[in-house]
Design a protein around this motif. Structure first.
Motif, PDB file in Angstrom:
ATOM      1  N   ILE A  98       0.474  -0.911  -0.060  1.00 54.56           N
ATOM      2  CA  ILE A  98      -0.274  -0.115  -0.043  1.00 54.56           C
ATOM      3  C   ILE A  98       0.776   1.436   0.315  1.00 54.56           C
ATOM      4  O   ILE A  98       0.861   2.551  -0.463  1.00 54.56           O
ATOM      5  CB  ILE A  98      -0.477   0.117   1.584  1.00 54.56           C
ATOM      6  CG1 ILE A  98      -2.070  -0.760   1.051  1.00 54.56           C
ATOM      7  CG2 ILE A  98      -1.477   1.433   1.287  1.00 54.56           C
ATOM      8  CD1 ILE A  98      -3.490  -1.177   1.968  1.00 54.56           C
ATOM      9  N   PRO A  99       1.960   1.510   1.269  1.00 51.02           N
ATOM     10  CA  PRO A  99       2.601   2.789   1.097  1.00 51.02           C
ATOM     11  C   PRO A  99       3.430   3.192  -0.836  1.00 51.02           C
ATOM     12  O   PRO A  99       3.508   3.904  -0.961  1.00 51.02           O
ATOM     13  CB  PRO A  99       3.732   2.547   1.749  1.00 51.02           C
ATOM     14  CG  PRO A  99       3.185   1.237   2.601  1.00 51.02           C
ATOM     15  CD  PRO A  99       2.287   0.802   1.782  1.00 51.02           C
ATOM     16  N   PHE A 102       0.345   4.138  -2.609  1.00 48.85           N
ATOM     17  CA  PHE A 102      -0.012   5.431  -2.504  1.00 48.85           C
ATOM     18  C   PHE A 102       0.837   6.460  -3.066  1.00 48.85           C
ATOM     19  O   PHE A 102       0.113   7.225  -3.613  1.00 48.85           O
ATOM     20  CB  PHE A 102       0.178   5.786  -1.380  1.00 48.85           C
ATOM     21  CG  PHE A 102      -0.077   6.795  -0.625  1.00 48.85           C
ATOM     22  CD1 PHE A 102      -1.941   7.088   0.325  1.00 48.85           C
ATOM     23  CD2 PHE A 102       0.264   7.880  -0.644  1.00 48.85           C
ATOM     24  CE1 PHE A 102      -2.087   8.153   0.378  1.00 48.85           C
ATOM     25  CE2 PHE A 102      -0.322   9.361   0.364  1.00 48.85           C
ATOM     26  CZ  PHE A 102      -1.340   9.001   0.425  1.00 48.85           C
ATOM     27  N   GLU A 103       2.002   5.578  -2.865  1.00 53.27           N
ATOM     28  CA  GLU A 103       2.953   7.276  -3.664  1.00 53.27           C
ATOM     29  C   GLU A 103       3.178   7.199  -4.978  1.00 53.27           C
ATOM     30  O   GLU A 103       2.859   8.262  -5.827  1.00 53.27           O
ATOM     31  CB  GLU A 103       4.678   6.857  -3.251  1.00 53.27           C
ATOM     32  CG  GLU A 103       4.895   7.377  -1.811  1.00 53.27           C
ATOM     33  CD  GLU A 103       4.850   8.202  -0.489  1.00 53.27           C
ATOM     34  OE1 GLU A 103       4.949   8.790  -1.533  1.00 53.27           O
ATOM     35  OE2 GLU A 103       4.261   7.822  -0.046  1.00 53.27           O
ATOM     36  N   SER A 119      -7.635   1.166  -1.842  1.00 57.67           N
ATOM     37  CA  SER A 119      -7.720   0.300  -0.586  1.00 57.67           C
ATOM     38  C   SER A 119      -9.007   0.697  -0.376  1.00 57.67           C
ATOM     39  O   SER A 119      -9.210   0.312   1.049  1.00 57.67           O
ATOM     40  CB  SER A 119      -7.008   0.692   0.185  1.00 57.67           C
ATOM     41  OG  SER A 119      -5.448  -0.044  -0.485  1.00 57.67           O
ATOM     42  N   PRO A 124      -8.401  -4.130   2.908  1.00 59.17           N
ATOM     43  CA  PRO A 124      -8.790  -2.587   3.912  1.00 59.17           C
ATOM     44  C   PRO A 124      -9.903  -2.025   3.356  1.00 59.17           C
ATOM     45  O   PRO A 124     -10.378  -2.257   2.320  1.00 59.17           O
ATOM     46  CB  PRO A 124      -7.467  -2.054   3.394  1.00 59.17           C
ATOM     47  CG  PRO A 124      -7.662  -3.006   1.636  1.00 59.17           C
ATOM     48  CD  PRO A 124      -7.470  -4.151   1.714  1.00 59.17           C
ATOM     49  N   THR A 305      -6.594   8.040   1.435  1.00 56.18           N
ATOM     50  CA  THR A 305      -7.120   6.527   1.463  1.00 56.18           C
ATOM     51  C   THR A 305      -8.370   6.817   2.535  1.00 56.18           C
ATOM     52  O   THR A 305      -9.121   7.722   2.725  1.00 56.18           O
ATOM     53  CB  THR A 305      -6.359   5.591   2.082  1.00 56.18           C
ATOM     54  OG1 THR A 305      -6.491   6.186   3.799  1.00 56.18           O
ATOM     55  CG2 THR A 305      -4.859   5.783   1.939  1.00 56.18           C
ATOM     56  N   VAL A 306      -9.153   5.828   3.243  1.00 55.53           N
ATOM     57  CA  VAL A 306     -10.424   6.169   3.938  1.00 55.53           C
ATOM     58  C   VAL A 306     -10.003   6.813   5.112  1.00 55.53           C
ATOM     59  O   VAL A 306     -11.054   7.000   5.732  1.00 55.53           O
ATOM     60  CB  VAL A 306     -11.479   4.131   4.580  1.00 55.53           C
ATOM     61  CG1 VAL A 306     -11.747   3.635   3.328  1.00 55.53           C
ATOM     62  CG2 VAL A 306     -10.109   3.377   4.536  1.00 55.53           C
ATOM     63  N   PHE A 307      -8.944   6.878   5.744  1.00 54.49           N
ATOM     64  CA  PHE A 307      -8.644   7.182   6.737  1.00 54.49           C
ATOM     65  C   PHE A 307      -8.582   9.017   6.504  1.00 54.49           C
ATOM     66  O   PHE A 307      -8.583   9.759   7.304  1.00 54.49           O
ATOM     67  CB  PHE A 307      -7.002   7.219   6.948  1.00 54.49           C
ATOM     68  CG  PHE A 307      -6.775   5.358   7.393  1.00 54.49           C
ATOM     69  CD1 PHE A 307      -7.866   5.077   8.322  1.00 54.49           C
ATOM     70  CD2 PHE A 307      -5.702   5.113   7.359  1.00 54.49           C
ATOM     71  CE1 PHE A 307      -6.967   3.875   8.351  1.00 54.49           C
ATOM     72  CE2 PHE A 307      -5.215   4.187   8.133  1.00 54.49           C
ATOM     73  CZ  PHE A 307      -6.144   3.542   8.042  1.00 54.49           C
ATOM     74  N   ASP A 308      -8.652   8.897   5.584  1.00 51.68           N
ATOM     75  CA  ASP A 308      -8.939  10.861   4.765  1.00 51.68           C
ATOM     76  C   ASP A 308      -9.683  11.604   4.596  1.00 51.68           C
ATOM     77  O   ASP A 308      -9.700  12.659   4.842  1.00 51.68           O
ATOM     78  CB  ASP A 308      -7.490  11.195   3.631  1.00 51.68           C
ATOM     79  CG  ASP A 308      -6.041  10.165   3.738  1.00 51.68           C
ATOM     80  OD1 ASP A 308      -5.651  10.493   5.188  1.00 51.68           O
ATOM     81  OD2 ASP A 308      -5.729   9.676   3.459  1.00 51.68           O
ATOM     82  N   VAL A 309     -10.866  10.657   4.618  1.00 46.06           N
ATOM     83  CA  VAL A 309     -12.140  10.873   4.523  1.00 46.06           C
ATOM     84  C   VAL A 309     -12.842  11.069   5.298  1.00 46.06           C
ATOM     85  O   VAL A 309     -13.237  10.439   5.712  1.00 46.06           O
ATOM     86  CB  VAL A 309     -13.478  10.078   3.670  1.00 46.06           C
ATOM     87  CG1 VAL A 309     -14.547  10.536   3.058  1.00 46.06           C
ATOM     88  CG2 VAL A 309     -11.686   9.700   1.916  1.00 46.06           C
TER      89      VAL A 309
END
Lengths: 327, 327
Positions: A98-99, A102-103, A119, A124, A305-309
């Motif tokens: 994933i990292p 992402f980049e 993801s 995830p 990612t879902v973390f940012d929404v």
């Protein structure tokens, strides 16, 4: 003005997104893009099918492109490529990569000014969210993820590659005693064998050596050797009748302590029980496609990612309505 | 640079926030502000106590003020007032009045350039989030919230007001059959009586008429009349020994259908089992205090709810670390 969705890749996941978009009042399905000859693709609905080569000619007609390829070879290429032209969502699920993904996607989406969410899905995805929320709320604790009961495509494929096997389905099953130990707050340490059981339904070819097949399954490194594995040989008809679904699910459980002397214990548990793994994954993806559209409208860009929404973006309802109705 | 937290109001919730801040490596407790004489307030830790009248002199030393008052009379006044000077978090939980509270707080926080997060906790709070996520992912479905097993302060207080009652504790208990019916996906409709049971432990005064008390409890409108209620009379010692905790918890369950013909059913379930209701609420509040600090640093302002906060803000970890570790 409805959100116009394009679907790239039309397997089980693409079909799930098709259903989910048709079921969303604020969305419309612009069409399916496929590597196959469009005339050979038969959508569930009456939506159009286009050849992937002409995708850029649809650029201005698609608000969000949902990329439904596989994580092994499709998504690492397709998501960074199409984020140059579209808002995109994918369900990249190779956790370890994933990292890097992402980049790559972030570079494309930042230069194009688009939003690319990677993801999405349930793990995830929804499971990751629950790991994050639970860890943030109970820092003094420990979380556990269990999968199943559900079909593991990878394990089923591994069995099918054994000589003498015609077809197979493998279920990953969480072990009740392990779940209960976690819920008790005792912070147990588990071996793989203690957390999950593997149950296999195998159709053997006529005259195949069943003992050899069973032994090859049970001793297969990585896939089965570290687990208790149950093997059932059944007929092709039985497999079709009783094991043609793609159910899945699982549990994210965190226990943690609070209080001046850590005297109080808490259990946070999130679970899913899904009749169709691809359709539920598609439902999550579709909600995030809505979020991607709204976030890009507000001027955001880059990989997310879902973390940012913020959760409010996932809903077709207004923030005001949500506060009034379900806060 | 640690996030400096001020706690306004030092009851059970304020104590919980104190513990939670002390347990957070990226935070430090600046002090407690109280309406009481500071010398009469005994913190669990060695933090300072200030008189609320001098709060504005601490303005530049507090990054986030956590307002731990009650929803009935404290928060409707305090949150809009202190959002004029501080980033604030509250746990306003009068669901019906959230829209009005939001508007009042939003005005203050927009004019001051601060972030004010209202209604943090678990319901409203974590349960609300789960209602939103589940509804967005499975629009074709229905959700249910169950509370308990846990102590309802309001119901316990109502019993204590009955003539002849010395002390009492009321537990709200979700009914297993109702939970199972929901999980089955049958979308049942329930009366209040079918969802929750009420169990009361009552200490009566010497010579009080127990039949009358039991009857007054069971027929009390709004609180008990619509439920099956069990009343136990116990001694003061027993109440102290077995019912002095403040446990709570509950379930948010949504079932929904997907597929071209709605042929697949899914169950999303979130549950909490909490030894201490105020300490868990405080833990949620503390995570949101971190989010408020970060969001304000990024230039955001105005009133927010849990719906408006991207999950990444809740964690002391970096987005990069979270993607790598738990996505």
């Amino acid at each position: 003005m409805k959100i116009k969705i394009g679907i790239l890749g039309y397997g089980n996941l693409g079909k799930g997104v098709e259903c989910s978009v048709l079921n969303s009042e604020d969305m419309e399905l612009y069409g399916i893009l496929s590597r196959r000859d469009p005339s050979s693709v038969k959508p569930l609905s009456n939506t159009k099918v286009f050849k992937i080569d002409e995708i850029l000619s649809h650029k201005d007609n698609i608000d969000v492109l949902v990329i439904c390829g596989g994580s092994a070879t499709d998504l690492p290429v397709q998501t960074p490529e199409f984020a140059k032209y579209f808002n995109v969502v994918d369900s990249f699920d190779t956790h370890a990569k994933i990292p890097e993904h992402f980049e790559n996607v972030d570079k494309s989406a930042k230069s194009s000014g688009k939003v690319a969410l990677i993801s999405a899905g349930w793990d995830p995805g929804m499971f990751s969210l629950n790991r994050l929320y639970a860890e943030a709320v109970l820092p003094n604790g420990k979380d556990y993820t269990f999968w199943g009961k559900g079909v593991s495509q990878g394990h089923s494929d591994a069995i099918r590659r054994i000589d003498g096997v015609k077809d197979a389905k493998q279920y990953t099953i969480p072990i009740d005693e392990a779940l209960d130990a976690v819920r008790s707050g005792s912070n147990p340490e588990f071996t793989a064998r203690q957390k999950h059981l593997r149950e296999c339904f195998v159709v053997a070819e006529d005259g195949a050596d069943l003992n050899r097949i069973e032994n090859e399954i049970k001793t297969m490194p990585n896939y089965f050797a570290d687990y208790d594995t149950i093997v059932h040989f059944i007929s092709e008809d039985e497999l079709k009748a009783n094991h043609s679904g793609i159910p899945h699910g699982g549990f994210v459980i965190r226990t943690g302590k609070t209080g001046f002397n850590n005297e109080n214990n808490h259990v946070i548990e999130y679970s899913l029980k899904l009749d169709s793994n691809p359709e539920f994954t598609a439902s999550v993806i579709t909600a995030y496609a809505r979020a991607v559209y709204k976030m890009n409208k507000e001027g955001m860009k880059g990989c997310k990612t879902v973390f940012d929404v913020a959760p409010v973006y996932l809903s077709p309802a207004s923030a005001e309505d949500l506060r009034k109705r379900i806060l």
